[in-house]
Design a protein around this motif. Structure first.
Motif, PDB file in Angstrom:
ATOM      1  N   ALA A 178       0.826  -1.206   0.000  1.00  0.00           N
ATOM      2  CA  ALA A 178       0.000   0.000   0.000  1.00  0.00           C
ATOM      3  C   ALA A 178       0.863   1.260   0.000  1.00  0.00           C
ATOM      4  N   ILE A 179       1.954   1.243   0.745  1.00  0.00           N
ATOM      5  CA  ILE A 179       2.833   2.421   0.788  1.00  0.00           C
ATOM      6  C   ILE A 179       3.492   2.633  -0.568  1.00  0.00           C
ATOM      7  N   ASP A 180       3.886   1.555  -1.224  1.00  0.00           N
ATOM      8  CA  ASP A 180       4.453   1.697  -2.573  1.00  0.00           C
ATOM      9  C   ASP A 180       3.443   2.375  -3.501  1.00  0.00           C
ATOM     10  N   GLU A 181       2.173   2.004  -3.388  1.00  0.00           N
ATOM     11  CA  GLU A 181       1.128   2.625  -4.207  1.00  0.00           C
ATOM     12  C   GLU A 181       0.933   4.091  -3.817  1.00  0.00           C
ATOM     13  N   MET A 182       0.980   4.366  -2.522  1.00  0.00           N
ATOM     14  CA  MET A 182       0.836   5.735  -2.057  1.00  0.00           C
ATOM     15  C   MET A 182       1.989   6.604  -2.568  1.00  0.00           C
ATOM     16  N   VAL A 183       3.197   6.062  -2.550  1.00  0.00           N
ATOM     17  CA  VAL A 183       4.363   6.796  -3.046  1.00  0.00           C
ATOM     18  C   VAL A 183       4.181   7.150  -4.528  1.00  0.00           C
ATOM     19  N   ALA A 184       3.674   6.212  -5.305  1.00  0.00           N
ATOM     20  CA  ALA A 184       3.433   6.484  -6.729  1.00  0.00           C
ATOM     21  C   ALA A 184       2.434   7.632  -6.894  1.00  0.00           C
ATOM     22  N   LEU A 185       1.392   7.635  -6.078  1.00  0.00           N
ATOM     23  CA  LEU A 185       0.407   8.722  -6.134  1.00  0.00           C
ATOM     24  C   LEU A 185       1.015  10.056  -5.716  1.00  0.00           C
ATOM     25  N   LEU A 186       1.845  10.044  -4.672  1.00  0.00           N
ATOM     26  CA  LEU A 186       2.514  11.274  -4.230  1.00  0.00           C
ATOM     27  C   LEU A 186       3.403  11.842  -5.331  1.00  0.00           C
ATOM     28  N   LYS A 187       4.151  10.966  -5.987  1.00  0.00           N
ATOM     29  CA  LYS A 187       5.026  11.425  -7.071  1.00  0.00           C
ATOM     30  C   LYS A 187       4.214  12.065  -8.192  1.00  0.00           C
ATOM     31  N   GLU A 188       3.077  11.472  -8.473  1.00  0.00           N
ATOM     32  CA  GLU A 188       2.241  11.969  -9.567  1.00  0.00           C
ATOM     33  C   GLU A 188       1.569  13.294  -9.232  1.00  0.00           C
ATOM     34  N   HIS A 189       1.048  13.420  -8.000  1.00  0.00           N
ATOM     35  CA  HIS A 189       0.242  14.598  -7.647  1.00  0.00           C
ATOM     36  C   HIS A 189       0.976  15.646  -6.814  1.00  0.00           C
ATOM     37  N   ARG A 190       2.045  15.262  -6.136  1.00  0.00           N
ATOM     38  CA  ARG A 190       2.903  16.136  -5.326  1.00  0.00           C
ATOM     39  C   ARG A 190       2.289  16.620  -4.017  1.00  0.00           C
ATOM     40  N   SER A 191       0.987  16.779  -3.955  1.00  0.00           N
ATOM     41  CA  SER A 191       0.364  17.194  -2.695  1.00  0.00           C
ATOM     42  C   SER A 191      -1.072  16.682  -2.635  1.00  0.00           C
ATOM     43  N   PHE A 192      -1.530  16.521  -1.394  1.00  0.00           N
ATOM     44  CA  PHE A 192      -2.891  16.062  -1.141  1.00  0.00           C
ATOM     45  C   PHE A 192      -3.437  16.769   0.087  1.00  0.00           C
ATOM     46  N   SER A 193      -4.745  16.967   0.104  1.00  0.00           N
ATOM     47  CA  SER A 193      -5.406  17.467   1.310  1.00  0.00           C
ATOM     48  C   SER A 193      -5.566  16.298   2.288  1.00  0.00           C
ATOM     49  N   ARG A 194      -5.912  16.624   3.506  1.00  0.00           N
ATOM     50  CA  ARG A 194      -6.146  15.586   4.518  1.00  0.00           C
ATOM     51  C   ARG A 194      -7.250  14.634   4.068  1.00  0.00           C
ATOM     52  N   SER A 195      -8.338  15.152   3.519  1.00  0.00           N
ATOM     53  CA  SER A 195      -9.428  14.273   3.099  1.00  0.00           C
ATOM     54  C   SER A 195      -8.993  13.372   1.946  1.00  0.00           C
ATOM     55  N   GLU A 196      -8.164  13.889   1.046  1.00  0.00           N
ATOM     56  CA  GLU A 196      -7.648  13.044  -0.044  1.00  0.00           C
ATOM     57  C   GLU A 196      -6.736  11.946   0.507  1.00  0.00           C
ATOM     58  N   ILE A 197      -5.907  12.297   1.486  1.00  0.00           N
ATOM     59  CA  ILE A 197      -5.041  11.287   2.111  1.00  0.00           C
ATOM     60  C   ILE A 197      -5.900  10.220   2.775  1.00  0.00           C
ATOM     61  N   ASN A 198      -6.919  10.632   3.512  1.00  0.00           N
ATOM     62  CA  ASN A 198      -7.806   9.664   4.159  1.00  0.00           C
ATOM     63  C   ASN A 198      -8.480   8.755   3.137  1.00  0.00           C
ATOM     64  N   ASP A 199      -8.909   9.328   2.008  1.00  0.00           N
ATOM     65  CA  ASP A 199      -9.502   8.514   0.943  1.00  0.00           C
ATOM     66  C   ASP A 199      -8.500   7.501   0.409  1.00  0.00           C
ATOM     67  N   ILE A 200      -7.264   7.947   0.191  1.00  0.00           N
ATOM     68  CA  ILE A 200      -6.218   7.054  -0.303  1.00  0.00           C
ATOM     69  C   ILE A 200      -5.951   5.935   0.704  1.00  0.00           C
ATOM     70  N   LEU A 201      -5.859   6.301   1.967  1.00  0.00           N
ATOM     71  CA  LEU A 201      -5.612   5.292   3.006  1.00  0.00           C
ATOM     72  C   LEU A 201      -6.739   4.273   3.070  1.00  0.00           C
ATOM     73  N   HIS A 202      -7.977   4.735   2.898  1.00  0.00           N
ATOM     74  CA  HIS A 202      -9.129   3.810   2.870  1.00  0.00           C
ATOM     75  C   HIS A 202      -9.072   2.923   1.633  1.00  0.00           C
ATOM     76  N   GLN A 203      -8.806   3.507   0.469  1.00  0.00           N
ATOM     77  CA  GLN A 203      -8.739   2.727  -0.761  1.00  0.00           C
ATOM     78  C   GLN A 203      -7.642   1.667  -0.707  1.00  0.00           C
ATOM     79  N   LEU A 204      -6.537   2.000  -0.042  1.00  0.00           N
ATOM     80  CA  LEU A 204      -5.425   1.058   0.073  1.00  0.00           C
ATOM     81  C   LEU A 204      -5.576   0.134   1.277  1.00  0.00           C
ATOM     82  N   SER A 205      -6.702   0.243   1.958  1.00  0.00           N
ATOM     83  CA  SER A 205      -7.023  -0.591   3.130  1.00  0.00           C
ATOM     84  C   SER A 205      -6.009  -0.427   4.257  1.00  0.00           C
ATOM     85  N   ILE A 206      -5.533   0.792   4.419  1.00  0.00           N
ATOM     86  CA  ILE A 206      -4.614   1.082   5.539  1.00  0.00           C
ATOM     87  C   ILE A 206      -5.404   1.560   6.746  1.00  0.00           C
ATOM     88  N   LEU A 207      -6.502   2.260   6.513  1.00  0.00           N
ATOM     89  CA  LEU A 207      -7.348   2.715   7.636  1.00  0.00           C
ATOM     90  C   LEU A 207      -8.445   1.718   7.905  1.00  0.00           C
TER      91      LEU A 207
END
Length: 171
Positions: free
Chosen positions: A142-171
Protein backbone atom coordinates in the motif's frame (compact mmCIF):
# COMPACT_ATOMS: atom_id res chain seq x y z
CA UNK A 1 15.39 15.56 8.27
CA UNK A 2 17.22 15.57 5.03
CA UNK A 3 16.21 13.56 2.03
CA UNK A 4 18.63 12.07 -0.49
CA UNK A 5 16.26 12.40 -3.42
CA UNK A 6 12.59 12.55 -4.33
CA UNK A 7 12.03 8.81 -3.75
CA UNK A 8 13.46 9.15 -0.26
CA UNK A 9 11.19 12.12 0.43
CA UNK A 10 8.11 10.29 -0.91
CA UNK A 11 8.69 7.32 1.38
CA UNK A 12 9.29 9.66 4.32
CA UNK A 13 6.06 11.57 3.67
CA UNK A 14 4.13 8.31 3.17
CA UNK A 15 5.53 7.03 6.45
CA UNK A 16 4.50 10.20 8.24
CA UNK A 17 0.95 10.04 6.85
CA UNK A 18 0.70 6.48 8.17
CA UNK A 19 2.08 7.77 11.47
CA UNK A 20 -0.57 10.47 11.67
CA UNK A 21 -3.21 7.79 11.27
CA UNK A 22 -1.58 5.41 13.77
CA UNK A 23 -1.19 8.14 16.39
CA UNK A 24 -4.76 9.34 15.84
CA UNK A 25 -3.55 12.80 14.89
CA UNK A 26 -5.37 13.26 11.60
CA UNK A 27 -7.13 16.32 12.98
CA UNK A 28 -3.79 18.13 13.41
CA UNK A 29 -2.92 18.47 9.74
CA UNK A 30 -4.56 19.88 6.63
CA UNK A 31 -2.51 18.16 3.93
CA UNK A 32 0.86 16.99 2.67
CA UNK A 33 3.21 18.33 0.02
CA UNK A 34 6.47 17.20 -1.53
CA UNK A 35 7.37 20.83 -2.19
CA UNK A 36 8.54 21.45 1.38
CA UNK A 37 11.32 20.06 3.56
CA UNK A 38 11.28 17.69 6.55
CA UNK A 39 8.28 17.93 8.83
CA UNK A 40 7.10 20.91 6.77
CA UNK A 41 5.94 18.34 4.20
CA UNK A 42 3.07 17.88 6.62
CA UNK A 43 0.89 20.99 6.67
CA UNK A 44 -0.13 21.19 10.31
CA UNK A 45 -3.10 23.09 11.68
CA UNK A 46 -2.41 26.15 13.88
CA UNK A 47 -3.48 24.07 16.91
CA UNK A 48 -0.46 21.82 16.41
CA UNK A 49 1.85 24.76 17.07
CA UNK A 50 0.25 25.56 20.44
CA UNK A 51 2.93 27.00 22.70
CA UNK A 52 0.84 27.93 25.67
CA UNK A 53 -1.95 30.27 26.62
CA UNK A 54 -2.15 32.36 29.79
CA UNK A 55 -5.85 31.48 30.08
CA UNK A 56 -5.07 27.76 30.31
CA UNK A 57 -3.55 26.37 33.48
CA UNK A 58 0.07 25.25 33.33
CA UNK A 59 -0.74 21.54 33.58
CA UNK A 60 -3.15 21.58 30.63
CA UNK A 61 -0.73 23.66 28.60
CA UNK A 62 2.16 21.26 29.30
CA UNK A 63 -0.02 18.23 28.47
CA UNK A 64 -0.88 19.73 25.09
CA UNK A 65 2.77 20.49 24.30
CA UNK A 66 3.76 17.01 25.51
CA UNK A 67 1.10 15.37 23.33
CA UNK A 68 2.32 17.25 20.26
CA UNK A 69 5.92 16.36 21.10
CA UNK A 70 4.92 12.68 21.18
CA UNK A 71 3.21 13.03 17.79
CA UNK A 72 6.31 14.71 16.35
CA UNK A 73 8.47 11.93 17.73
CA UNK A 74 6.20 9.32 16.17
CA UNK A 75 6.29 11.09 12.82
CA UNK A 76 10.07 11.35 12.79
CA UNK A 77 10.40 7.68 13.68
CA UNK A 78 7.78 6.73 11.05
CA UNK A 79 9.61 8.78 8.41
CA UNK A 80 12.96 7.19 9.22
CA UNK A 81 11.73 3.60 9.60
CA UNK A 82 9.60 3.73 6.45
CA UNK A 83 12.47 5.04 4.33
CA UNK A 84 14.98 2.56 5.71
CA UNK A 85 12.75 -0.50 5.55
CA UNK A 86 10.75 0.11 2.37
CA UNK A 87 13.05 2.14 0.17
CA UNK A 88 16.44 0.80 1.31
CA UNK A 89 15.14 -2.70 2.18
CA UNK A 90 17.19 -2.58 5.36
CA UNK A 91 16.92 -2.14 9.09
CA UNK A 92 17.88 0.68 11.41
CA UNK A 93 21.26 -0.10 12.97
CA UNK A 94 22.07 0.64 16.60
CA UNK A 95 24.09 3.75 15.78
CA UNK A 96 21.25 5.28 13.75
CA UNK A 97 18.66 4.34 16.36
CA UNK A 98 20.79 5.91 19.10
CA UNK A 99 21.23 9.10 17.05
CA UNK A 100 17.47 9.27 16.55
CA UNK A 101 16.85 8.70 20.27
CA UNK A 102 19.46 11.34 21.15
CA UNK A 103 17.70 13.89 18.95
CA UNK A 104 14.30 13.02 20.44
CA UNK A 105 15.68 13.21 23.98
CA UNK A 106 17.16 16.65 23.29
CA UNK A 107 13.85 17.82 21.80
CA UNK A 108 11.98 16.38 24.81
CA UNK A 109 14.27 18.24 27.18
CA UNK A 110 13.87 21.51 25.30
CA UNK A 111 10.09 21.36 24.80
CA UNK A 112 8.85 19.50 27.86
CA UNK A 113 11.74 19.45 30.33
CA UNK A 114 11.89 15.65 30.04
CA UNK A 115 14.91 13.64 31.05
CA UNK A 116 16.28 10.98 28.73
CA UNK A 117 14.95 8.17 30.95
CA UNK A 118 11.45 9.63 30.48
CA UNK A 119 11.80 9.81 26.70
CA UNK A 120 13.40 6.42 26.12
CA UNK A 121 10.41 4.18 26.98
CA UNK A 122 8.10 6.19 24.72
CA UNK A 123 10.68 6.16 21.94
CA UNK A 124 11.17 2.40 22.26
CA UNK A 125 7.42 1.76 22.24
CA UNK A 126 6.87 3.87 19.12
CA UNK A 127 9.94 2.48 17.38
CA UNK A 128 8.96 -1.16 17.99
CA UNK A 129 5.38 -0.55 16.93
CA UNK A 130 6.37 1.23 13.72
CA UNK A 131 8.87 -1.47 12.78
CA UNK A 132 6.03 -4.00 13.09
CA UNK A 133 3.69 -1.83 11.01
CA UNK A 134 6.22 -1.31 8.22
CA UNK A 135 7.14 -5.01 8.26
CA UNK A 136 3.61 -5.94 7.22
CA UNK A 137 3.58 -7.02 3.56
CA UNK A 138 0.14 -5.50 2.93
CA UNK A 139 1.23 -2.15 4.38
CA UNK A 140 4.41 -2.25 2.30
CA UNK A 141 2.44 -2.77 -0.91
CA UNK A 142 0.00 0.00 0.00
CA UNK A 143 2.83 2.42 0.79
CA UNK A 144 4.45 1.70 -2.57
CA UNK A 145 1.13 2.62 -4.21
CA UNK A 146 0.84 5.74 -2.06
CA UNK A 147 4.36 6.80 -3.05
CA UNK A 148 3.43 6.48 -6.73
CA UNK A 149 0.41 8.72 -6.13
CA UNK A 150 2.51 11.27 -4.23
CA UNK A 151 5.03 11.42 -7.07
CA UNK A 152 2.24 11.97 -9.57
CA UNK A 153 0.24 14.60 -7.65
CA UNK A 154 2.90 16.14 -5.33
CA UNK A 155 0.36 17.19 -2.70
CA UNK A 156 -2.89 16.06 -1.14
CA UNK A 157 -5.41 17.47 1.31
CA UNK A 158 -6.15 15.59 4.52
CA UNK A 159 -9.43 14.27 3.10
CA UNK A 160 -7.65 13.04 -0.04
CA UNK A 161 -5.04 11.29 2.11
CA UNK A 162 -7.81 9.66 4.16
CA UNK A 163 -9.50 8.51 0.94
CA UNK A 164 -6.22 7.05 -0.30
CA UNK A 165 -5.61 5.29 3.01
CA UNK A 166 -9.13 3.81 2.87
CA UNK A 167 -8.74 2.73 -0.76
CA UNK A 168 -5.43 1.06 0.07
CA UNK A 169 -7.02 -0.59 3.13
CA UNK A 170 -4.61 1.08 5.54
CA UNK A 171 -7.35 2.71 7.64
Amino acid sequence: MRYRNEDDKCYGVAGMTIGLSIFDASDLYTGVTLDADGLDCIQFTPEFFFSGNPRINAKQSWQCIYSHYQISMGLIIADTVCRKMLLDHGTIDRKSKKALLDAMAEEGKELCQLERDEVEPIFDKYFSHLVKVFSNADIRKAIDEMVALLKEHRSFSRSEINDILHQLSIL
